[in-house]
Motif scaffolding. Sequence first.
Motif, PDB file in Angstrom:
ATOM      1  N   LYS A  68      -0.851   9.695  -6.399  1.00 43.73           N
ATOM      2  CA  LYS A  68      -1.882   9.550  -7.751  1.00 43.73           C
ATOM      3  C   LYS A  68      -1.240   8.706  -8.730  1.00 43.73           C
ATOM      4  CE  LYS A  68      -4.609  13.250  -7.066  1.00 43.73           C
ATOM      5  NZ  LYS A  68      -5.144  14.504  -7.620  1.00 43.73           N
ATOM      6  N   GLU A  96       0.202  13.958  -4.995  1.00 36.43           N
ATOM      7  CA  GLU A  96       0.143  14.254  -6.914  1.00 36.43           C
ATOM      8  C   GLU A  96       0.893  13.405  -6.860  1.00 36.43           C
ATOM      9  OE1 GLU A  96      -1.074  15.835  -9.602  1.00 36.43           O
ATOM     10  OE2 GLU A  96      -2.281  16.039  -7.921  1.00 36.43           O
ATOM     11  N   LYS A 102      -1.660   2.133   0.461  1.00 38.23           N
ATOM     12  CA  LYS A 102      -1.531   3.204   0.010  1.00 38.23           C
ATOM     13  C   LYS A 102      -1.150   3.914   1.154  1.00 38.23           C
ATOM     14  CE  LYS A 102      -5.123   2.985  -3.637  1.00 38.23           C
ATOM     15  NZ  LYS A 102      -6.638   3.487  -4.254  1.00 38.23           N
TER      16      LYS A 102
END
Length: 87
Positions: free
Chosen positions: A11, A8, A44
């Motif tokens: 993101k 989360e 990422k």
Amino acid sequence: MLIEFILEKVKKAKFEGLEDKTYYGYIPGNRGVWANEKTLKVCKEELKSAFEDWILLTLKDGGTVPGFNIGKKVSINIRSREFAKYA
């Protein structure tokens, strides 16, 4: 629980391409959590890993992670990354 929290937060991460053709990523509100890699995909993944390490070290040192509450005291063995929970 931890994995979902990390995903989360990632993101909400900010990424930018740099002049040297690498990518820089960070998670707003989590000072010191960043990554810099040759591709966005690797950046990422590295950011996820850096954030996980940051969480583990913060908890090991008795700190708190904003937005993450496990409700119990946790002892962390950083070498094996195993959690030994106790009430």
